[in-house]
Motif scaffolding. Structure first.
Motif, PDB file in Angstrom:
ATOM      1  N   TRP A 103       0.822  -1.203   0.000  1.00  0.00           N
ATOM      2  CA  TRP A 103       0.000   0.000   0.000  1.00  0.00           C
ATOM      3  C   TRP A 103       0.865   1.265   0.000  1.00  0.00           C
ATOM      4  CZ3 TRP A 103      -4.305   2.130  -1.163  1.00  0.00           C
ATOM      5  CH2 TRP A 103      -4.674   3.356  -0.596  1.00  0.00           C
ATOM      6  N   PRO A 104       0.646   2.182  -0.963  1.00  0.00           N
ATOM      7  CA  PRO A 104       1.377   3.459  -0.960  1.00  0.00           C
ATOM      8  C   PRO A 104       0.767   4.392   0.098  1.00  0.00           C
ATOM      9  CG  PRO A 104       0.459   2.925  -3.145  1.00  0.00           C
ATOM     10  CD  PRO A 104      -0.214   2.054  -2.136  1.00  0.00           C
ATOM     11  N   HIS A 105       1.438   4.562   1.213  1.00  0.00           N
ATOM     12  CA  HIS A 105       0.857   5.309   2.328  1.00  0.00           C
ATOM     13  C   HIS A 105       0.605   6.778   1.993  1.00  0.00           C
ATOM     14  CE1 HIS A 105       0.774   2.268   5.509  1.00  0.00           C
ATOM     15  NE2 HIS A 105       1.821   1.748   4.890  1.00  0.00           N
ATOM     16  N   ARG A 106       1.219   7.277   0.949  1.00  0.00           N
ATOM     17  CA  ARG A 106       0.926   8.652   0.533  1.00  0.00           C
ATOM     18  C   ARG A 106      -0.511   8.793   0.022  1.00  0.00           C
ATOM     19  NH1 ARG A 106       3.948   6.216  -3.397  1.00  0.00           N
ATOM     20  NH2 ARG A 106       3.194   6.314  -5.551  1.00  0.00           N
ATOM     21  N   TYR A 107      -1.173   7.662  -0.271  1.00  0.00           N
ATOM     22  CA  TYR A 107      -2.568   7.681  -0.731  1.00  0.00           C
ATOM     23  C   TYR A 107      -3.565   7.697   0.433  1.00  0.00           C
ATOM     24  CZ  TYR A 107      -0.991   6.172  -5.435  1.00  0.00           C
ATOM     25  OH  TYR A 107      -0.400   6.079  -6.663  1.00  0.00           O
ATOM     26  N   THR A 108      -3.094   7.448   1.643  1.00  0.00           N
ATOM     27  CA  THR A 108      -4.014   7.242   2.765  1.00  0.00           C
ATOM     28  C   THR A 108      -4.906   8.454   3.017  1.00  0.00           C
ATOM     29  OG1 THR A 108      -2.480   5.697   3.819  1.00  0.00           O
ATOM     30  CG2 THR A 108      -4.197   6.658   5.206  1.00  0.00           C
ATOM     31  N   LYS A 109      -4.332   9.637   3.043  1.00  0.00           N
ATOM     32  CA  LYS A 109      -5.111  10.848   3.296  1.00  0.00           C
ATOM     33  C   LYS A 109      -6.205  11.013   2.247  1.00  0.00           C
ATOM     34  CE  LYS A 109      -4.756  15.864   3.854  1.00  0.00           C
ATOM     35  NZ  LYS A 109      -3.843  17.040   3.839  1.00  0.00           N
ATOM     36  N   SER A 110      -5.854  10.798   0.977  1.00  0.00           N
ATOM     37  CA  SER A 110      -6.828  10.919  -0.112  1.00  0.00           C
ATOM     38  C   SER A 110      -7.919   9.868   0.013  1.00  0.00           C
ATOM     39  CB  SER A 110      -6.118  10.778  -1.464  1.00  0.00           C
ATOM     40  OG  SER A 110      -7.050  10.801  -2.529  1.00  0.00           O
ATOM     41  N   LEU A 111      -7.538   8.653   0.415  1.00  0.00           N
ATOM     42  CA  LEU A 111      -8.521   7.582   0.575  1.00  0.00           C
ATOM     43  C   LEU A 111      -9.546   7.948   1.647  1.00  0.00           C
ATOM     44  CD1 LEU A 111      -9.644   4.753   0.150  1.00  0.00           C
ATOM     45  CD2 LEU A 111      -7.838   3.873   1.653  1.00  0.00           C
ATOM     46  N   ILE A 112      -9.070   8.434   2.780  1.00  0.00           N
ATOM     47  CA  ILE A 112      -9.980   8.816   3.865  1.00  0.00           C
ATOM     48  C   ILE A 112     -10.883   9.965   3.424  1.00  0.00           C
ATOM     49  CG2 ILE A 112     -10.081   9.824   6.177  1.00  0.00           C
ATOM     50  CD1 ILE A 112      -7.538   8.221   6.826  1.00  0.00           C
ATOM     51  N   GLU A 113     -10.335  10.919   2.694  1.00  0.00           N
ATOM     52  CA  GLU A 113     -11.138  12.048   2.211  1.00  0.00           C
ATOM     53  C   GLU A 113     -12.249  11.573   1.280  1.00  0.00           C
ATOM     54  OE1 GLU A 113      -8.275  14.615   0.420  1.00  0.00           O
ATOM     55  OE2 GLU A 113      -7.707  15.576   2.327  1.00  0.00           O
ATOM     56  N   LYS A 114     -11.927  10.631   0.390  1.00  0.00           N
ATOM     57  CA  LYS A 114     -12.932  10.126  -0.549  1.00  0.00           C
ATOM     58  C   LYS A 114     -14.032   9.356   0.185  1.00  0.00           C
ATOM     59  CE  LYS A 114     -10.791  11.544  -4.303  1.00  0.00           C
ATOM     60  NZ  LYS A 114     -11.319  12.690  -5.089  1.00  0.00           N
TER      61      LYS A 114
END
Length: 284
Positions: A103-114
């Motif tokens: 998992w690319p952890h840089r995507y986590t913030k965007s995932l939670i926002e979506k």
């Protein structure tokens, strides 16, 4: 030589379709379901006609398999659809990420926002799938759901209601890697829903007739369905996609999911979101 060129071009076009087009060809299904299950209607092309007859609308999504090849921005089409339909409840039936190790952890913030942008007045509910358990990813997944206002049901039951209807929604742990419990207390709710990840695990339910609607994912509809050849996942051998009447009172719905696994391709099994428009029986 021209025949060879033609075959090559056809193969390239087919690969382009499987890689680029079908994985983004989101299908939106609408089912109108009465309590007695005698008449389940596919109203995908006329759902507006049933708005006044519906007591509650549930949006069902599954198997996003977020990864490097499935970025959280792919949720935009789902967000637009849900904002347009304004369902009363949203359910997610497992496999949020494909593999926590990658998992690319840089995507986590965007995932939670979506995920946070998805909203429903009666709540948002989720369960874990087999991929959520890979590399101990279930702890990360649980935190993501918590941060995005989803209620994670891990062998738990929740009671909700609006002015028209009451619903008891139960969710099991994953059948392949978790410790599922299929026994839930019977309540006085109008409707009883059960969330499972692997559809074949309905065989472990002692009294399936205790539920009106069982929602599952996992199968991806086969993900690649060639003529006369349908690939099946363990846990989705008997029930692969669509609706199944398990008993006179119990309907199983298997969602084809949104993402992909192993290979980022789909053929004959496009991603889908399903809306269930539930209504009590008409008086005789």
């Amino acid at each position: 030589m021209y025949i060879l060129y033609g075959i090559l071009i056809l193969c390239v076009l087919c690969l382009f379709y499987m890689l680029v087009i079908e994985p983004r060809r989101l299908k939106k299904k609408h089912y109108f379901i009465r309590k007695n299950k005698l008449h389940v209607l596919d109203i995908s092309n006329a759902y507006d006609l049933y708005r006044n007859k519906t007591d509650v609308t549930i949006a069902h999504i599954s198997d996003t398999h977020f990864s490097r090849s499935y970025h959280p921005r792919r949720m935009n089409a789902i967000i637009r659809s849900i904002l347009q339909q304004s369902p009363d409840m949203i359910v997610f039936t497992g496999d949020l990420v494909d593999n926590y190790k990658n998992w690319p952890h840089r995507y986590t913030k965007s995932l939670i926002e979506k995920l946070t942008k998805l909203s429903a007045p009666m709540g948002k509910f989720a369960i874990l799938g087999n991929h959520d358990y890979k590399e101990n990813g279930e702890y990360f997944i649980a935190e993501v759901f918590k941060e995005s206002d989803f209620i994670l049901l891990k062998n738990q039951q929740f009671f909700g209601a609006n002015e028209n209807i009451s619903i008891a929604i139960s969710g099991t742990d994953d059948a392949l890697h978790g410790k599922p419990n299929y026994k839930f207390a019977r309540t006085a709710a109008d409707w009883h829903l059960l969330l499972i990840h692997e559809p074949d695990s309905v065989k472990n339910i002692e009294l399936p007739e205790a539920y009106d609607l069982i929602l599952a994912g996992h199968s991806h509809g086969g993900q690649v369905r060639l003529p006369f050849v349908h690939f099946k996942h363990p846990g989705a051998i008997h029930y692969t996609r669509g609706l199944y009447l398990l008993t006179e009172k119990t309907l199983l719905s298997v969602n084809q999911g949104l993402g992909t696994t192993v290979l980022p391709i789909r053929f004959g099994a496009p991603p889908e979101i399903i809306y269930y428009h539930l209504a009590q029986d008409e008086p005789e």
